[in-house]
Design an enzyme around this catalytic site. Structure first.
Site, short mmCIF file in Angstrom:
data_model
loop_
_atom_site.label_atom_id
_atom_site.label_comp_id
_atom_site.label_asym_id
_atom_site.label_seq_id
_atom_site.Cartn_x
_atom_site.Cartn_y
_atom_site.Cartn_z
N GLY A 722 -7.43 -3.59 9.28
CA GLY A 722 -6.57 -4.47 8.48
C GLY A 722 -5.19 -3.90 8.23
O GLY A 722 -5.01 -2.68 8.13
N GLU A 725 -1.98 -5.27 3.68
CA GLU A 725 -1.51 -4.67 2.44
C GLU A 725 -0.80 -3.34 2.61
O GLU A 725 -0.06 -2.90 1.74
CB GLU A 725 -2.69 -4.54 1.46
CG GLU A 725 -3.04 -5.90 0.90
CD GLU A 725 -4.45 -6.03 0.37
OE1 GLU A 725 -4.62 -5.95 -0.84
OE2 GLU A 725 -5.38 -6.22 1.18
#
Ligand SMILES: Cc1cc2nc3c(=O)[nH]c(=O)nc-3n(C[C@H](O)[C@H](O)[C@H](O)COP(=O)(O)OP(=O)(O)OC[C@H]3O[C@@H](n4cnc5c(N)ncnc54)[C@H](O)[C@@H]3O)c2cc1C
Ligand code: SF4
Lengths: 761, 325
Positions: A722, A725
């Site tokens: 991921g 963020e």
């Protein structure tokens, strides 16, 4: 022969729809068959933070043109028929039932709802509703209210840790025994997600016990389950459509009060109801990042080798929805090697609107504190900030002792320093001036946790026109998840991207991965690959069993699937032709269960930020002028969308460092900056060119195949990790460190605004 | 929004007919419609004045004449304005956003209302919106509020950027009512809040702004507007400064100075002007001249930085202007 789209610069499959306005967001749906019936709701919110409602006067609103209903707390429960939520969905549902009691938990809580024929009529009538209260003084100060331990972190690890080297008595003793000690306290105010799309919902009842909800949701399954319980329905009777979402950032993780209220009104009125929150209401009804205080203490040798790290925090626990703020999580408890480690998180119960995870929920504030303190240690020891970080580089986690599945942070530092030109930096603060502007540079390290997630599914359908449909009920918050699903499917099947139709954002599809915690991509990719593998196996089975197939009677093992074509026994046929030949329009299969975490390793994404700022020597405005981010995020699926995510993350960091804060009025409990004029987010003029590099080092131990693998399925998209963020984490610290380098002023209370600098300039 | 009647006027006379305290004139609508939606302004009649012949940007011996309905963007782009009154163009370009500047008029700009958050939130007490209800900003969040010209009843800052250079340049506002026309210096057009913060200027309820005249002067062409804010664009000023200097040789022979973001109205700083005049245009002069710029300031909890930031803004503007010669 199609080239795999994985890792290339791919335009969003829905980009054109979005820029032309054709994409229908939740507030745009009009339930075509029942459009004439559509009614509009508007909420009225409380103007005290704690107490009870003694009376609500709705007469004027009821008499207002077009008004159909006014629901006001405390309304008899039968009329709106809203119920409590328990079990799995409870963690993602606001804990109080709206409009069912006289209790006020925070300033800005929904206390009444007006439904009218037009949105304007509903809004104007809502302004006529007046409430009287028995008010109590709100609890608003995290310093003064009693403190309680935060409890486990978001990933289940303890939020309080005390790891001491043999023979060391306490963290204080470890610090006292260190040659150099840095101690610093940090503060930040309430921050908000501020997605571009307002929270909007449309509820359409098909039967008395069956409803379709159109709303933006990050965890579609939990949202629909929460709705079913709130409305007293069977889970399968709530369908959630969340196809286009204009930004989540954590604010759409929770089922807040708006959606249940709209659906309950729609049921009672027998009409579809749309409810769109105003921008002001979004500030109190859809969550925020808690304000908090942090204290970091670092003890090190004269050469900067860490001997002790202590990171304590104090944040809010709102009396309703509360995100457990543990800012040392995945920052101080994971980043640097240290023999003595102490982290602790405390919370204070406040009468403040519900809080929720916000992009880099713990890691953004936590890294601001840790990475600023590391910069202070670099100054105190005279060690270059990059060298200091390499000197304390961790190869195993300082808290768990486990190694990483994949970690190339050292390469991030090296590549970033080189691209940015770090070596030409002056370590002496306030050494460089260009006219009115003092300028300087700073850097910081980004880290964000990743985890394997299980329990979701994807489906791949092969169609007789040689196209494929890939379906999974995840949601695309504007990140490019829809495109990622298509890319992964095209790679797995070896067919051109244009021949793959992705389907997401509908809970009637196979249960998809939540779009939270930077995990949507790495949780989805293995599902798509596995479903492709299964559908290829099924295709072969059909080929050897069905009438009309040239391979009828052959052995499936003798067939080979490659790039959309079955080969065997000297013959070849596309899957579309084969399906046509056997009289089938399509064949589909879901992914298998599996993908359990691999024991003995931990997963994080990493990055290094380098930036240059200019500070006006007269008036103290800080301008970010250069930014380089190098990220270690595993396999990159779509270079274009990935870069956008990282750039967007850094822009979040600019907001964090320089602009964003909502002041809580201690006397009233009102969040004073709850408009976009008073809550400042960066505009284009605040954002320089942001140089982003992704190392593209696959992490197959995080994102590996679910089953045995198969030679016939493309696995190019495995190894992703991921990145939604990581850009947000520590970018604010890099900016603050650059401000220090430019001015010699250390600001530990973000945002760094001119008033905090001019006294010392 | 409350119900209202709507009319379009074609002439000044028609617009003024029947106008009273319940009437609002609609120009660009970027303040009015906003505040009507928030129910901060609840006129019973809205009269659209956009068809009135209150346009034109002309420069003559007397000065620059701008019609009240000229748009901010057109005035900012006008070559005569840019050349002869640079700080006027700069103040406009540093205001709002391109979209807003295309809509917003000069008359409306001068009459825009404060950005005090309590004024705009009808659920909180505010003397300006509801006389006698109290001032929430005194004990509330007041970082953006004024430190000069405040009273115990209101500390709202005046939001207009444009008004700051206009006040420095002794601009005159032209007004028309059924009783006839009159012209008022912009500086005295605005009133201090005192105990009646709901009254912001000397405009009568049935009176229109028809235009403004910015006098001609040797110093207007050598002028600069500096705006200090947290965000680089699309934000009101924390502080701002409009400075114009006439310098002969090394000596300042004339100075015009005004400040924004700090006062309850655009704040002319005549004491600073006097302290600059007759002195060499050096940073020592600038530093000395601004020392007393914020005398009498009454800071509150969150805006205590404003006096110092004002002084620094003035020095920056004077320095930058002098360096640009
Ligand atoms: C998001 C935002 C950001 C902004 N940022 C800035 C900024 O940075 N700096 C800045 O200076 N301004 C800023 N503004 C304010 C903007 O400049 C004003 O709203 C605008 O100038 C008002 O002009 P208008 O023509 O739209 O006025 P309107 O809204 O039409 O009218 C405003 C008021 O004046 C009255 N009125 C208008 N014309 C006349 C007339 N000729 N005679 C008598 N009465 C009249 C109206 O009745 C009304 O009461 C901002 C506004 C917004 C919405
Ligand atoms: S400062 Fe003025 S405008 Fe603001 S709340 Fe007080 S009275 Fe109202």
């Amino acid at each position: 022969m199609p080239r795999s789209p994985v890792g290339r610069e791919i335009d969003r499959v829905d980009g054109r729809l979005k820029v032309t306005g054709a994409a229908e967001y939740s507030g745009d749906y009009r339930a075509p068959e029942r459009a004439a019936d559509l009614a509009h709701a508007h909420l009225v919110t409380s103007t005290i933070a704690r107490g009870t409602i003694t009376r609500i006067d709705t007469a004027a609103a009821l008499a207002s043109p077009g008004v159909l209903r006014v629901y006001a707390a405390p309304e008899p429960i039968e009329r709106l028929a809203l119920y409590g939520v328990t079990g799995q969905a409870a963690g993602f549902t606001e804990p109080y039932i709206p409009l069912q009691t006289a209790a006020v938990h925070f300033y800005g809580q929904a206390i009444a709802m007006v439904v009218a024929e037009t949105p304007e009529q509903a809004r104007d009538a809502a302004a006529l509703v007046t409430a009287t209260y028995a008010a109590e003084p709100p609890r608003t100060s995290i310093a003064d209210e009693p403190h309680v331990p935060a409890g486990p972190t978001i990933s289940g690890s303890p939020s309080s840790l005390n790891i001491l080297a043999p023979g060391v008595e306490s963290i204080d003793a470890a610090l006292a025994a260190s040659d150099v000690v840095v101690e610093a306290e940090f503060h930040q105010n309430v921050q908000h997600h501020v997605g571009m799309e307002p929270h909007a919902v449309l509820a359409v009842w098909e039967e008395p016990d069956r409803v379709t909800i159109y709303a933006g949701a990050q965890i579609p399954a939990a949202y629909a389950l929460g709705m079913a319980q709130r409305l007293g329905l069977l889970p399968q009777n709530v369908r959630l459509i969340t196809k286009y979402v204009g930004g989540g950032f954590g604010a759409r993780v929770v089922l807040w009060s708006d959606t249940p209220l709209a659906a309950a009104a729609a049921r009672e009125l027998g009409r579809p109801v749309r409810l769109v929150l105003t921008r002001e209401q979004m500030f109190t009804l859809t969550g925020h990042r808690s304000h908090l205080t942090q204290t970091v203490r670092l003890g090190a040798s004269r050469r900067g080798v860490l001997n002790a790290v202590s990171h304590r925090s104090l944040a809010e626990r709102p009396s309703t929805m509360s995100f457990t703020m543990t800012p040392a999580h995945s920052t101080s408890d994971a980043l640097y090697s240290t023999p003595n480690l102490h982290v602790d998180a405390q919370l204070a119960v406040l009468d403040i609107p519900g809080s929720r995870a916000m992009r880099g929920p713990n890691e953004a504030p936590g890294s601001f504190a840790l990475e600023t303190a590391m910069d202070e240690l670099a100054i105190a020891t005279g060690v270059d900030p990059v060298a200091l970080r390499l000197r304390n580089y961790a190869t195993t986690s300082p808290s768990s002792g486990l190694p990483w599945s994949s970690k190339h942070l050292d390469e991030c530092y090296r590549v970033g320093a080189e691209r940015f030109g770090w070596s030409t930096r002056s370590a002496t603060p306030r050494a460089r001036v260009d006219g009115q502007w003092l300028y300087g540079t700073g850097m910081a390290t980004a880290i964000y946790p990743a985890a394997r997630r299980t329990g979701f599914a994807a489906r791949v359908q092969l169609r007789n026109d040689d196209t494929a449909v890939v379906s999974t009920a995840t949601s695309d918050l504007g990140t490019g998840a829809t495109t990622m699903v298509a890319i992964s499917g095209a790679d797995a099947l070896g067919i051109p991207l244009a021949r793959v139709t992705p389907e997401i954002g509908d809970t009637y599809l196979p249960p998809g991965a939540p779009a939270v915690g930077s995990s949507g991509t790495h949780a989805t990719v293995p599902l798509v690959v596995d479903a492709a593998r299964n559908v290829i196996a099924e295709l072969k089975r059909l080929a050897v069993t069905r009438d009309g197939s040239p391979w009828q009677g052959a052995a499936a093992e003798d067939l080979r699937y490659e790039r959309g074509i079955l080969h065997g026994g000297g013959r070849s046929m596309t899957f579309g032709r084969l399906l046509t030949a056997i009289g089938s329009r399509g064949v589909d299969m879901e992914s298998s269960p599996g993908g359990d975490p691999i024991p003995g390793v931990i997963h994080h994404s990493f990055g290094a930020h380098f930036c240059e700022v200019r500070v006006n020597r007269f008036t103290g405005e800080t301008r970010v002028t250069r930014f380089t981010t190098v990220a270690d995020v595993g396999r990159v699926i779509n270079a274009k969308a990935a870069r956008s995510q990282l750039v967007g993350g850094v822009i979040f960091g600019i907001g964090h460092a320089l602009l964003e804060e909502n002041h809580l009025e201690l006397r009233t409990g009102r969040l004073a900056n709850s408009t976009l004029a008073d809550y400042l987010v960066p505009v284009n003029a605040d954002v320089p060119d942001i140089d982003v590099v992704m190392l593209d080092r696959p992490d197959p131990r995080l994102t590996g195949p679910l089953g045995d693998g198969s030679e016939d399925v493309g696995t190019g998209s495995l190894g992703a990790r991921g990145l939604g963020e990581i850009g947000t984490v520590a970018s604010a610290a890099a900016i603050g460190n650059a401000v220090y380098n430019a001015t010699g002023i250390r600001v530990r209370d973000v945002p760094i605004t001119p008033d905090k600098l001019i006294e010392h300039l | 929004m409350r119900p209202y009647t709507f009319a379009q006027a074609r002439s000044v006379r028609e617009a003024l007919r029947g106008a009273g305290s319940d009437t609002a004139f609609l120009a660009g609508g970027t303040t009015l419609v906003d505040l009507m939606k928030l129910e901060v302004m609840t006129p019973e009649r809205v009269v659209d004045i956009n068809r009135l012949p209150l346009d034109g940007i002309t420069l003559d011996r007397k000065g620059l004449h701008i019609g009240a309905l000229e748009r901010m963007s057109d005035v900012a782009a006008d070559p005569a304005v840019r050349e002869n009154y640079p700080m006027v163009a700069q103040a406009l370009e540093l205001s709002a956003s391109a979209q807003l500047r295309n809509m917003a008029s000069i008359g409306g700009n001068l009459l825009q209302r404060t950005r005090c958050g309590y004024f705009r939130d009808v659920s909180t007490p505010c003397n300006k919106r509801e006389p006698g209800s109290g001032c929430s900003a005194l004990e509330g969040v007041n970082r953006g509020h004024a430190v000069l010209g405040t009273s115990d009843d209101c500390i709202a800052s005046h939001p207009s950027d444009l008004a700051v250079p206009l006040v420095a340049l002794s601009t005159v506002v032209h007004l028309a009512s059924a009783r006839g026309t009159r012209s008022v210096p912009l500086d005295t057009f605005y009133t201090l809040p005192g105990s009646t913060p709901d009254v912001e200027n000397v405009l009568r309820p049935n009176e229109l702004i028809t235009g403004i005249t910015v006098p001609r002067s040797p110093w207007a062409a050598h002028s600069l507007y500096v705006k200090v804010r947290d965000r680089q664009s699309y934000e009101f000023a924390l502080t701002s400064a409009a400075v114009a200097l006439e310098v002969r040789g090394r000596t300042i022979t004339n100075a015009r100075v005004a400040a924004g973001g700090v006062g309850t109205r655009p704040w002319r700083l005549t004491a600073v002007e006097r302290a600059l005049t007759g002195r060499p245009a050096t940073s020592a002069t600038f530093e000395a001249a601004v020392v007393r710029a914020a005398d009498g300031a009454q800071p509150r909890e969150h805006n205590a930085f404003k006096p110092a930031l004002l002084r620094r803004t003035l020095v920056r503007a004077l320095t930058e202007l002098q360096e640009s010669r």
